[in-house]
Design an enzyme around this catalytic site. Structure first.
Site, short mmCIF file in Angstrom:
data_model
loop_
_atom_site.label_atom_id
_atom_site.label_comp_id
_atom_site.label_asym_id
_atom_site.label_seq_id
_atom_site.Cartn_x
_atom_site.Cartn_y
_atom_site.Cartn_z
CG ASP A 114 61.06 60.87 19.00
OD1 ASP A 114 62.03 60.23 19.17
OD2 ASP A 114 61.90 61.18 20.76
CG ASP A 116 64.83 57.80 23.65
OD1 ASP A 116 65.14 56.80 24.26
OD2 ASP A 116 65.12 58.06 22.61
CB ALA A 255 79.19 65.12 30.75
CB VAL A 259 76.19 58.97 28.68
CG1 VAL A 259 77.63 59.98 29.53
CG2 VAL A 259 75.27 60.83 28.73
CG HIS A 260 72.59 60.55 25.37
ND1 HIS A 260 72.53 61.82 26.30
CD2 HIS A 260 70.85 60.14 25.13
CE1 HIS A 260 71.25 61.28 27.39
NE2 HIS A 260 70.42 60.38 25.95
CG ASP A 397 60.24 64.13 24.01
OD1 ASP A 397 60.77 63.35 23.32
OD2 ASP A 397 61.66 64.53 25.49
#
Length: 552
Positions: A114, A116, A255, A259-260, A397
Site C-alpha cells: 500500500d 499511505d 466529510a 476531503v479525501h 496499515d
C-alpha cells in the site's frame, strides 16, 4: 468458649422448636435434612457435630486469609524497589517483525505494498489537516453550527482500534473478547463510569445485536475522525440540543471521505510536503534489495497517481537517480484501486495516461512496465500476473481495507502498525514492567482470596484485605495506562493486561506485523519467521512473572 456459647444458643433454640418429619430448619435460615426416626437427643448430637465442623471450617478460612495478608504485606515491601531480575529481563525489539502465523520468506516471490502509511510516512500534522478540512466541510456544506470551526484536533485523545456506537453515541475500547474496557467508554469527551456503562449497555459484553451498530475505526486516518465525532457529540451535550448519534457519525464520515476523494487532503500535503511527509531512504533500500534478490514488486493503493507520484518524488529526491523513475522499481503500479471492493468486485483495469490525465478504453490483458493502471479487481490481477496466493505478501496499515481481502484470497499479509514501536519502548521501560509485575501479584492474591472466601462469609478482616488489594490493583492499572494514552491507554492492551479488540483483528488478518515495512531490511529474504512457542496471542507482549519479587 465461642463454641460453647453457640452450643448453648443451639440447645435453647432446639428446645423451643418443633420439627416436621424429614426436614429441619437450619440455624441460619437454611433447610437441613435429618432422619425423621432420630430422637431429639440424636438430632441434637448431629447438630453439635455440624457446629463443630463449621467452627473448624471458619478456623481454616481465617488461617488462609491470614496467609494471604502475610503474602500481601511481603509483596508491599518488595514493591519498594525494582528487583534486579526484572532489570535483566530481555527487551522486545521495537523494530522487530512479530509473527502470528509461520512465514517462510524464501517462499515469497512477490511483494505488494500500500502507499499511505506503508511506503509513505506522515508527520503528526496530517491528522490536524484532515480534522480541520472535515470540520470546515461540515459547517459550510452540512450547516453545522459555526462554533465547530473553533474546534481543535487533540492528539492525546484518540487511539486506533476504537469503536463508535451509532445508536448510543459512545466511543468504545473493546477487549479481545468484545467486552467494553471499564475505563475506555466515552460519551463525547466525558469518560463514563462503570455504573453509567451498566445503565446504558446492561453488561460490559457487546452482543451480536449491539455489535451491528458499532463502527470500527481501524486505520491511521481514524484519529481525526474519532476526535471530531467526540467533539461534536460533546458540543450537542453542552448545548443541551437533541441529536441522533448515527447522524453525527454519517456526517463526520461523509466529510472525511469528501476531503479525501475530492483531493483536498492530497493537495494540502503536496503543497507543503516538508510539513506532512517524512523522508525515508530506507524504503528505497528495501525495494532495491528485494529487486536484487529477484522478487516481483507491485504497488496497490486507493490514492490517485498524481498524489503518489508527488510523494514518491519528494521522499526520494535525496536519492540519486530515482526521483523521476521510481515507477521502474515496481513491476505493477495500480492507483485508485478502491479497496476493499478491489478484492471482491469485477471492475476492469484501465491504463492511465500520465501526460493527458485520461484513462484508455482498450482492454488490459497484460501489465506493461512503467505504466500506471487504475481500478481493477483481484480476479483480473491474478489472471494477468499468474501469481499464486501463497507466494504473494501484501503490506498495509488498514486491517479491513488492506488485509482482510488478501488474507481471504490466500495472500500472506503484513500489517504496518506505527504505534507498535512506541508502545514496545514503553513496555520495555523498567517502570512499566515494575507496575505490570505488581499488577500480576495483586491479581494472584485476589484470585486466592476469592477462591477461599464466599461472598456470604466475608469477615471484617477479609473485607479490609479485599479493599486494600483492589486499591493497590487500581493504582498499578492507572500507572500503566497513563504511560500510553491518557484517555484510552495502550492500543494493543486493555488496562487489565488483556489484548484489545484491535489486537484481535491483527491476530486474525495479519500473518506478521511490524512498525514499518523497512524493518524487513533487518532480516534476510530467506528467513523463516516462526510463531514464538511461549506466546499464545500477541508475540510482542511479555508477561512479567510475579516470581521475580519472591526470595528477595
Amino acid at each position: 468458649m465461642a463454641f460453647h456459647r453457640r452450643l448453648l444458643h443451639f440447645r435453647s433454640s432446639f428446645n423451643r422448636r418443633s420439627f416436621s418429619p424429614g426436614a429441619r430448619e437450619g440455624f441460619n435460615g437454611s433447610l437441613r435434612s435429618y432422619n425423621a426416626t432420630l430422637t431429639p437427643e440424636q438430632t441434637l448430637l448431629q447438630i453439635v457435630k455440624e457446629v463443630k465442623q463449621d467452627g473448624a471450617d471458619n478456623s481454616v478460612m481465617d488461617d488462609e486469609i491470614a496467609k494471604i495478608r502475610q503474602e500481601f504485606n511481603a509483596a508491599k515491601q518488595s514493591f519498594l524497589k525494582i528487583p534486579e531480575a526484572l532489570k535483566e529481563m530481555p527487551k522486545m525489539n521495537p523494530e522487530g517483525i512479530y509473527v502470528n502465523k509461520n512465514l517462510r520468506l524464501d517462499n515469497i516471490q512477490v511483494y505488494g505494498f500500500d502507499y499511505d502509511y506503508t511506503l509513505a510516512h506522515y508527520s503528526s500534522n496530517l491528522q490536524s489537516l484532515i480534522y480541520d478540512l472535515a470540520k470546515e466541510h461540515m459547517v459550510n456544506e452540512f450547516r453545522y453550527p459555526e462554533v465547530c470551526i473553533s474546534f481543535k484536533y487533540d492528539p492525546n485523545f484518540p487511539i486506533r482500534g476504537l469503536y463508535y456506537d451509532k445508536q448510543k453515541g459512545c466511543l468504545l475500547k473493546l477487549d479481545f473478547f468484545g467486552s467494553i474496557e471499564p475505563d475506555g467508554c466515552y460519551f463525547g469527551r466525558r469518560k463514563l463510569s462503570r455504573k453509567e456503562i451498566a445503565e446504558i449497555y446492561g453488561t460490559r459484553h457487546i452482543g451480536r445485536d449491539q455489535a451491528r451498530g458499532l463502527v470500527g475505526l481501524m486505520d491511521f486516518f481514524c484519529f481525526s475522525e474519532a476526535c471530531l465525532i467526540a467533539d461534536i457529540v460533546q458540543y450537542f451535550v453542552d448545548a443541551k440540543l437533541e441529536f441522533d448519534a448515527s447522524y453525527i457519525y454519517e456526517d463526520v464520515n461523509r466529510a472525511i471521505q469528501h476531503v479525501h476523494r475530492r483531493g483536498l487532503v492530497h493537495r494540502g500535503i503536496l503543497s507543503d510536503p516538508n510539513r506532512y511527509l517524512v523522508k525515508n531512504g530506507q524504503v528505497l533500500q528495501l525495494v532495491k534489495m528485494l529487486r536484487e534478490k529477484g522478487k516481483k514488486l507491485f504497488l496497490l493503493t486507493n490514492s490517485p497517481y498524481y498524489f503518489v507520484d508527488g510523494g514518491m518524488r519528494f521522499m526520494l529526491e535525496d536519492s540519486t537517480g530515482y526521483t523521476d523513475s521510481w515507477r521502474e522499481l515496481f513491476d505493477v503500479v495500480i492507483a485508485q484501486a478502491n479497496k476493499p471492493d478491489f478484492y471482491t468486485s469485477d471492475h476492469p483495469f484501465r491504463c492511465y495516461d500520465t501526460e493527458k490525465d485520461t484513462l484508455a478504453f482498450t482492454k488490459v490483458d497484460a501489465f506493461i512496465p512503467n505504466k500506471i493502471y487504475y481500478h481493477g479487481c483481484l480476479k483480473s490481477f491474478l489472471q494477468i500476473t499468474k501469481w499464486n496466493g501463497p507466494e504473494v505478501i501484501y503490506f498495509g496499515d488498514h486491517l479491513f481495507s488492506d488485509l482482510r481481502g488478501p488474507s481471504k484470497a490466500g495472500w500472506r499479509t503484513a500489517a504496518i502498525i506505527h504505534e507498535l514501536e512506541s508502545e514496545i519502548r514503553i513496555q520495555n521501560d523498567e517502570t512499566y514492567r515494575f507496575e505490570q509485575a505488581k499488577f500480576h501479584i495483586i491479581q494472584e492474591l485476589l484470585g486466592k482470596l476469592h477462591a477461599t472466601v464466599a461472598n456470604s462469609q466475608r469477615t471484617e478482616a477479609c473485607q479490609l484485605l479485599l479493599a486494600e488489594l483492589n486499591e493497590e490493583r487500581q493504582k498499578a492499572r492507572r500507572m500503566m495506562k497513563k504511560m500510553f494514552n491518557k484517555s484510552f491507554g495502550a492500543t494493543f492492551l486493555t488496562d487489565t493486561g488483556q489484548e484489545s479488540a484491535f489486537a484481535y483483528h491483527i491476530h486474525r488478518y495479519a500473518d506478521v506485523y511490524t512498525s514499518k515495512a523497512e524493518n524487513f531490511l533487518l532480516y534476510p529474504p530467506e528467513a523463516w519467521l516462526h510463531v514464538p512457542f511461549d506466546i499464545k496471542i500477541m508475540p510482542h507482549h511479555v508477561k512479567v512473572p510475579s516470581s521475580l519479587f519472591r526470595n528477595q
